[in-house]
Write a protein that holds these residues in place. Structure first.
Motif, PDB file in Angstrom:
ATOM      1  N   GLU A 192     -20.157  10.715  19.904  1.00  0.00           N
ATOM      2  CA  GLU A 192     -20.628   9.978  18.729  1.00  0.00           C
ATOM      3  C   GLU A 192     -19.898   8.649  18.531  1.00  0.00           C
ATOM      4  N   LYS A 193     -19.001   8.296  19.445  1.00  0.00           N
ATOM      5  CA  LYS A 193     -18.187   7.090  19.257  1.00  0.00           C
ATOM      6  C   LYS A 193     -19.042   5.831  19.119  1.00  0.00           C
ATOM      7  N   ASP A 194     -19.974   5.625  20.038  1.00  0.00           N
ATOM      8  CA  ASP A 194     -20.759   4.387  20.038  1.00  0.00           C
ATOM      9  C   ASP A 194     -21.644   4.298  18.802  1.00  0.00           C
ATOM     10  N   ALA A 195     -22.269   5.399  18.435  1.00  0.00           N
ATOM     11  CA  ALA A 195     -23.128   5.390  17.254  1.00  0.00           C
ATOM     12  C   ALA A 195     -22.316   5.142  15.983  1.00  0.00           C
ATOM     13  N   ALA A 196     -21.143   5.764  15.906  1.00  0.00           N
ATOM     14  CA  ALA A 196     -20.286   5.565  14.731  1.00  0.00           C
ATOM     15  C   ALA A 196     -19.851   4.108  14.624  1.00  0.00           C
ATOM     16  N   ARG A 197     -19.493   3.501  15.745  1.00  0.00           N
ATOM     17  CA  ARG A 197     -19.081   2.094  15.736  1.00  0.00           C
ATOM     18  C   ARG A 197     -20.226   1.198  15.276  1.00  0.00           C
ATOM     19  N   ALA A 198     -21.427   1.469  15.781  1.00  0.00           N
ATOM     20  CA  ALA A 198     -22.592   0.664  15.398  1.00  0.00           C
ATOM     21  C   ALA A 198     -22.883   0.806  13.901  1.00  0.00           C
ATOM     22  N   THR A 199     -22.795   2.027  13.387  1.00  0.00           N
ATOM     23  CA  THR A 199     -23.010   2.249  11.958  1.00  0.00           C
ATOM     24  C   THR A 199     -21.973   1.504  11.128  1.00  0.00           C
ATOM     25  N   LEU A 200     -20.719   1.603  11.559  1.00  0.00           N
ATOM     26  CA  LEU A 200     -19.644   0.928  10.839  1.00  0.00           C
ATOM     27  C   LEU A 200     -19.836  -0.587  10.871  1.00  0.00           C
ATOM     28  N   ALA A 201     -20.237  -1.118  12.012  1.00  0.00           N
ATOM     29  CA  ALA A 201     -20.443  -2.566  12.131  1.00  0.00           C
ATOM     30  C   ALA A 201     -21.504  -3.039  11.143  1.00  0.00           C
ATOM     31  N   GLY A 202     -22.582  -2.271  11.023  1.00  0.00           N
ATOM     32  CA  GLY A 202     -23.622  -2.643  10.075  1.00  0.00           C
ATOM     33  C   GLY A 202     -23.154  -2.579   8.636  1.00  0.00           C
ATOM     34  N   TRP A 203     -22.349  -1.569   8.318  1.00  0.00           N
ATOM     35  CA  TRP A 203     -21.836  -1.411   6.949  1.00  0.00           C
ATOM     36  C   TRP A 203     -20.852  -2.523   6.603  1.00  0.00           C
ATOM     37  N   LEU A 204     -20.029  -2.940   7.552  1.00  0.00           N
ATOM     38  CA  LEU A 204     -19.025  -3.969   7.293  1.00  0.00           C
ATOM     39  C   LEU A 204     -19.652  -5.309   6.919  1.00  0.00           C
ATOM     40  N   ILE A 205     -20.853  -5.557   7.385  1.00  0.00           N
ATOM     41  CA  ILE A 205     -21.505  -6.837   7.105  1.00  0.00           C
ATOM     42  C   ILE A 205     -21.617  -7.093   5.607  1.00  0.00           C
ATOM     43  N   SER A 206     -21.847  -6.042   4.841  1.00  0.00           N
ATOM     44  CA  SER A 206     -22.052  -6.199   3.396  1.00  0.00           C
ATOM     45  C   SER A 206     -20.773  -6.047   2.586  1.00  0.00           C
ATOM     46  N   ARG A 207     -19.651  -5.823   3.253  1.00  0.00           N
ATOM     47  CA  ARG A 207     -18.401  -5.610   2.532  1.00  0.00           C
ATOM     48  C   ARG A 207     -17.670  -6.928   2.288  1.00  0.00           C
ATOM     49  N   PRO A 208     -16.903  -7.024   1.189  1.00  0.00           N
ATOM     50  CA  PRO A 208     -16.115  -8.237   0.957  1.00  0.00           C
ATOM     51  C   PRO A 208     -14.991  -8.370   1.972  1.00  0.00           C
ATOM     52  N   LEU A 233       0.828  -1.208   0.000  1.00  0.00           N
ATOM     53  CA  LEU A 233       0.000   0.000   0.000  1.00  0.00           C
ATOM     54  C   LEU A 233       0.864   1.260   0.000  1.00  0.00           C
ATOM     55  N   GLN A 234       0.488   2.221  -0.840  1.00  0.00           N
ATOM     56  CA  GLN A 234       1.209   3.495  -0.894  1.00  0.00           C
ATOM     57  C   GLN A 234       0.336   4.684  -0.487  1.00  0.00           C
ATOM     58  N   THR A 235      -0.930   4.643  -0.801  1.00  0.00           N
ATOM     59  CA  THR A 235      -1.825   5.750  -0.453  1.00  0.00           C
ATOM     60  C   THR A 235      -2.972   5.215   0.387  1.00  0.00           C
ATOM     61  N   LEU A 236      -3.103   5.738   1.603  1.00  0.00           N
ATOM     62  CA  LEU A 236      -4.149   5.313   2.525  1.00  0.00           C
ATOM     63  C   LEU A 236      -4.971   6.539   2.909  1.00  0.00           C
ATOM     64  N   LEU A 237      -6.247   6.503   2.584  1.00  0.00           N
ATOM     65  CA  LEU A 237      -7.129   7.655   2.746  1.00  0.00           C
ATOM     66  C   LEU A 237      -8.018   7.490   3.972  1.00  0.00           C
ATOM     67  N   PHE A 238      -7.977   8.477   4.876  1.00  0.00           N
ATOM     68  CA  PHE A 238      -8.845   8.485   6.053  1.00  0.00           C
ATOM     69  C   PHE A 238     -10.262   8.944   5.680  1.00  0.00           C
ATOM     70  N   VAL A 239     -11.248   8.329   6.318  1.00  0.00           N
ATOM     71  CA  VAL A 239     -12.628   8.801   6.228  1.00  0.00           C
ATOM     72  C   VAL A 239     -13.260   8.647   7.613  1.00  0.00           C
ATOM     73  N   PRO A 240     -13.968   9.662   8.117  1.00  0.00           N
ATOM     74  CA  PRO A 240     -14.544   9.577   9.464  1.00  0.00           C
ATOM     75  C   PRO A 240     -15.600   8.484   9.562  1.00  0.00           C
ATOM     76  N   ALA A 241     -15.580   7.744  10.661  1.00  0.00           N
ATOM     77  CA  ALA A 241     -16.546   6.663  10.854  1.00  0.00           C
ATOM     78  C   ALA A 241     -17.959   7.185  11.076  1.00  0.00           C
TER      79      ALA A 241
END
Length: 279
Positions: A43-59, A6-14
Motif C-alpha cells: 500500500e506504500k505507493d497508494a498511500a503516498r499518492a493519497t497523501l500528496a493529494g491531501w497536502l495540496i489543500s493544506r496550509p 513541540l511536546q506531543t507528536l501524534l502518529f497517523v497512518p498515511a
C-alpha cells in the motif's frame, strides 16, 4: 510551526486519510503522517499518492511526514513528496547514515527529525546530530530493543520496566545538549488506554531531560499534556524559591530544610516559565 517547541507528536497512518483531520483536531502539538511502519509494502505507493493529494489543500508547514528508510525502495519518491510546502519537517526512521541525512536536507530544505533506533545509530550519534538540517533526535525504543536482542516489550500482563533503556535515553539527551539541538522526543508508549502508565512514563522522560513524547492514539494527547505541565506542588515550590531569591537578591538561602543556590533558582524560574496549558 516551531519544531523546537513541540511536546506531543501524534502518529497517523498515511493509508488512513479519514483519520488525518481527526488527528489534526486532537490537541497534539503536531501530527506525523506515517508512510513507514504503519503502511504495508503493498500500500506504500497508494498511500503516498493519497497523501500528496491531501497536502495540496493544506496550509504551509502544517504536518510532519515519516518517510521510509533511506535504504528502502520508496525513499526517493517519499523524499520528493516532502518538498511540499505543507510539510514542516521530515521524520527519518532508522537513521544511521549522516551522508544520507545531508542529502535529504539538501533536497527537501526541511528540518529533519531522525529516529535513533539501532546500535549503529548510537555509535554514530555525534555525526547524526551534526548532519545538515537535523533539528531534534527521536528515540525508537521498540526497534532499538529488537536490534539489541533485549527482552522487551514484556507480555501484556507484566509491567513495562524502562530501566534497561536509561543509558540510551540519557545519551540522546546529552548529545542533543552538546550539539545545540532542542531536547529529544521520547519513544511511544504503546498501551494507549493506560493513562497512569503513560503519565509515569512521560514524567520519567522529563526527569531525564526529554522535551516531549511521540504518541500513537489521540486519547493519549490530554494525559501527556497534563503530565508535562508543572504540578501544583512544583509551582508552589518554585514560588517559594523565587520569593526567597528576591529577599536575598540571589545569594544562597535556605528554603525549608534545603539550601538553594543559583542552579536551583534557575530551575524554579524554568518551572514558572512553562506556563499553564488551556483546559
Amino acid at each position: 510551526m516551531n519544531i523546537n517547541a513541540l511536546q506531543t507528536l501524534l502518529f497517523v497512518p498515511a493509508n488512513r486519510p479519514e483519520r488525518f483531520d481527526k488527528a489534526l483536531n486532537s490537541g497534539a502539538d503536531a501530527v506525523i503522517i506515517d508512510l513507514e511502519d504503519a503502511v504495508p509494502p503493498a500500500e506504500k505507493d497508494a498511500a503516498r499518492a493519497t497523501l500528496a493529494g491531501w497536502l495540496i489543500s493544506r496550509p504551509p508547514a502544517s504536518v510532519l511526514v515519516r518517510i521510509n528508510g533511506t535504504d528502502s525502495p520508496w525513499f526517493n519518491q517519499d523524499m520528493a513528496l516532502c518538498r511540499s510546502d505543507a510539510v514542516a519537517a521530515v521524520v527519518v526512521p532508522k537513521a544511521e547514515d549522516p551522508d544520507a541525512l545531508n542529502e535529504l536536507a539538501n533536497v527537501t530544505d526541511k528540518p529533519l527529525l531522525p529516529f535513533i533506533e539501532s546500535a549503529l545509530a548510537l555509535a554514530r550519534l555525534d555525526a547524526i546530530a551534526c548532519a545538515n538540517g537535523v533539528a531534534r533526535l527521536l528515540f525508537g525504543q521498540l526497534d532499538m530493543a529488537l536490534d539489541l536482542a533485549m527482552d522487551y516489550p514484556p507480555p501484556a500482563d507484566e509491567p513495562q520496566d524502562q530501566t534497561p533503556f536509561l543509558p540510551i535515553r540519557s545519551q540522546l539527551v546529552v548529545c542533543s545538549r552538546v550539539y545545540g539541538l532542542a531536547a529529544p522526543l521520547d519513544a511511544v508508549y504503546t498501551a494507549f488506554n493506560d493513562d497512569a502508565g503513560l503519565t509515569a512514563y512521560v514524567r520519567e522522560g522529563m526527569k531525564l531531560g526529554f522535551g516531549g513524547i511521540l504518541l500513537v492514539h489521540p486519547r493519549q494527547v490530554a494525559p501527556a499534556h497534563l503530565a508535562m505541565a508543572p504540578s501544583p506542588a512544583q509551582r508552589a515550590w518554585a514560588e517559594r524559591v523565587l520569593a526567597a531569591e528576591q529577599r536575598v537578591r540571589g545569594a544562597v538561602v535556605a528554603v525549608g530544610e534545603h539550601m538553594v543556590d543559583s542552579p536551583v533558582m534557575a530551575r524554579a524560574r524554568r518551572i514558572l516559565g512553562q506556563g499553564e496549558r488551556p483546559a
